[in-house]
Design a protein around this motif. Structure first.
Motif, PDB file in Angstrom:
ATOM      1  N   LYS A 128      -2.016   9.496 -14.047  1.00 56.05           N
ATOM      2  CA  LYS A 128      -0.951  10.478 -13.838  1.00 56.05           C
ATOM      3  C   LYS A 128      -1.460  11.700 -13.066  1.00 56.05           C
ATOM      4  CE  LYS A 128       1.943   9.183 -17.782  1.00 56.05           C
ATOM      5  NZ  LYS A 128       2.494   9.561 -19.108  1.00 56.05           N
ATOM      6  N   ARG A 129      -2.775  11.922 -13.083  1.00 52.20           N
ATOM      7  CA  ARG A 129      -3.363  13.029 -12.321  1.00 52.20           C
ATOM      8  C   ARG A 129      -3.821  12.590 -10.932  1.00 52.20           C
ATOM      9  NH1 ARG A 129      -6.006  13.735 -17.350  1.00 52.20           N
ATOM     10  NH2 ARG A 129      -7.926  12.860 -16.453  1.00 52.20           N
ATOM     11  N   ASP A 130      -3.763  11.301 -10.685  1.00 50.57           N
ATOM     12  CA  ASP A 130      -4.240  10.736  -9.430  1.00 50.57           C
ATOM     13  C   ASP A 130      -3.207  10.998  -8.322  1.00 50.57           C
ATOM     14  OD1 ASP A 130      -5.075   9.152  -7.321  1.00 50.57           O
ATOM     15  OD2 ASP A 130      -5.657   7.475  -8.589  1.00 50.57           O
ATOM     16  N   SER A 131      -3.657  11.605  -7.220  1.00 50.87           N
ATOM     17  CA  SER A 131      -2.751  11.955  -6.129  1.00 50.87           C
ATOM     18  C   SER A 131      -2.092  10.724  -5.510  1.00 50.87           C
ATOM     19  CB  SER A 131      -3.511  12.739  -5.054  1.00 50.87           C
ATOM     20  OG  SER A 131      -4.567  11.968  -4.512  1.00 50.87           O
ATOM     21  N   ARG A 132      -2.718   9.552  -5.637  1.00 49.16           N
ATOM     22  CA  ARG A 132      -2.136   8.337  -5.067  1.00 49.16           C
ATOM     23  C   ARG A 132      -0.813   7.980  -5.731  1.00 49.16           C
ATOM     24  NH1 ARG A 132      -6.381   3.828  -5.860  1.00 49.16           N
ATOM     25  NH2 ARG A 132      -6.320   4.787  -7.927  1.00 49.16           N
ATOM     26  N   PHE A 133      -0.634   8.446  -6.962  1.00 46.43           N
ATOM     27  CA  PHE A 133       0.579   8.095  -7.707  1.00 46.43           C
ATOM     28  C   PHE A 133       1.524   9.284  -7.881  1.00 46.43           C
ATOM     29  CE2 PHE A 133      -2.695   5.089  -9.112  1.00 46.43           C
ATOM     30  CZ  PHE A 133      -2.049   3.886  -8.870  1.00 46.43           C
ATOM     31  N   ARG A 134       1.269  10.353  -7.102  1.00 46.12           N
ATOM     32  CA  ARG A 134       2.088  11.553  -7.249  1.00 46.12           C
ATOM     33  C   ARG A 134       3.568  11.261  -7.013  1.00 46.12           C
ATOM     34  NH1 ARG A 134      -0.563  15.082  -3.842  1.00 46.12           N
ATOM     35  NH2 ARG A 134      -1.976  15.596  -5.564  1.00 46.12           N
ATOM     36  N   GLU A 135       3.855  10.413  -6.044  1.00 40.21           N
ATOM     37  CA  GLU A 135       5.238  10.078  -5.725  1.00 40.21           C
ATOM     38  C   GLU A 135       5.671   8.752  -6.360  1.00 40.21           C
ATOM     39  OE1 GLU A 135       6.940  12.321  -4.155  1.00 40.21           O
ATOM     40  OE2 GLU A 135       5.157  13.553  -3.816  1.00 40.21           O
ATOM     41  N   LYS A 136       4.837   8.219  -7.248  1.00 38.19           N
ATOM     42  CA  LYS A 136       5.147   6.921  -7.855  1.00 38.19           C
ATOM     43  C   LYS A 136       4.970   6.978  -9.369  1.00 38.19           C
ATOM     44  CE  LYS A 136       3.279   4.616  -3.740  1.00 38.19           C
ATOM     45  NZ  LYS A 136       2.254   3.679  -3.235  1.00 38.19           N
ATOM     46  N   GLN A 137       5.368   8.081  -9.970  1.00 39.66           N
ATOM     47  CA  GLN A 137       5.166   8.252 -11.403  1.00 39.66           C
ATOM     48  C   GLN A 137       5.893   7.179 -12.223  1.00 39.66           C
ATOM     49  OE1 GLN A 137       3.294  10.887 -13.163  1.00 39.66           O
ATOM     50  NE2 GLN A 137       2.352  10.759 -11.135  1.00 39.66           N
TER      51      GLN A 137
END
Length: 299
Positions: free
Chosen positions: A46-55
């Motif tokens: 959840k802190r990973d920028s890769r998933f910022r738009e894919k929560q």
């Protein structure tokens, strides 16, 4: 590479969990994956920028699959002994030590209040480290590479006034960058020159073109346009910087005491003779390989 290292480290740590059986979600050769492991991994994702738009992807099921996949990659890497490779081991240990240091810092060292640093301590530090608060001389150098057979002729034209140095660079420099800049390298301290240039630049007379100089296999004409004198900053000019430096030195001292204690606690033994041979290896020797080669030669 850094993200992969963190992933490897996380998977290694997860695979070493020791939860009770009812918390184990999966087992595999060499480790287990627990509820706590997957919860921790989900928080990390959840802190990973890769998933910022894919929560919306970050469900417990997704975290479990992601963590288990990491474990499988780690299992294969361990099977191949990749973790024993010095380069890979260094990456893992670097990440692990940074993480552990962050977690253990408050236990290992005491926080220091900047306001406890006295005037006397600051002045003593300043006097002991004068060079640290000195602005070194700056050299404004013009230089260009030239055909060795034309060097003397071009230099003569500059010295007798038929050509400005920049014009000579524009016409005769071998490198496009030198032609465009007129040979101007800007102002810099001596340390910012390549080692092969420093002794030559330090002895150049100001305002007089000279050459030819053979540097790193190339022929150059040089003109030192200006040189500033070193400037010693007064204590008052750098007061707050000095306070920060004293604070940093205190922390350094604390950390050194911690390292010394840890080395004692973990019974570190250093082979001084072997270490001396390693650190005095000839330039170009490949560290451990050079050491091993010497050891084999003695056997």
């Amino acid at each position: 590479m850094r993200w992969l290292t963190v992933l490897v480290l996380a998977a290694l740590l997860a695979g070493c969990s020791t939860e009770s059986d009812e918390q184990v979600l999966a087992t595999f050769e060499g480790g287990v994956l627990t509820v706590a492991d997957v919860d921790a991994h989900l928080k990390s994702l959840k802190r990973d920028s890769r998933f910022r738009e894919k929560q919306e992807l970050l469900t417990p099921a997704f975290a479990f699959e992601h963590a288990l996949n990491m474990e499988m990659i780690i299992a294969r890497g361990l099977e191949l002994d990749l973790h024993r490779d010095p380069v890979i081991r260094n990456e893992l240990h670097d990440s692990m030590s940074r993480l552990f240091m962050e977690l253990l810092q408050d236990q290992l060292i005491e926080q220091i209040d900047r306001d406890t640093i006295t005037e006397e301590e600051m002045r003593a530090f300043y006097e002991e480290n004068l060079e640290q608060y000195q602005q070194p001389a700056r050299y404004h150098l013009h230089a260009f590479s030239v055909d060795p057979e034309q060097a003397e002729q071009v230099l003569a034209a500059v010295l007798d006034g038929r050509l400005e140095f920049a014009t000579a660079a524009g016409r005769h420099a071998l490198k496009e960058k030198e032609r465009r800049s007129g040979g101007d390298t800007g102002k810099r301290t001596l340390r910012r020159f390549q080692p092969s240039w420093r002794e030559i630049v330090a002895t150049l007379p100001v305002g007089e073109a000279s050459g030819p100089h053979l540097i790193d296999g190339e022929t150059y004409l040089l003109l030192l346009e200006s040189r500033t004198e070193p400037y010693q900053n007064a204590f008052e000019e750098r007061r707050e910087y000095i306070r920060n430096d004293v604070l940093y030195s205190r922390y350094q001292q604390q950390w050194q005491e911690v390292y010394d204690e840890l080395r004692h606690n973990y019974r570190v033994k250093i082979d001084r003779k072997r270490l001396e041979r390693y650190i005095t290896a000839e330039p170009g020797d490949n560290g451990v390989e050079a050491l091993l080669a010497r050891e084999e030669g003695r056997s």
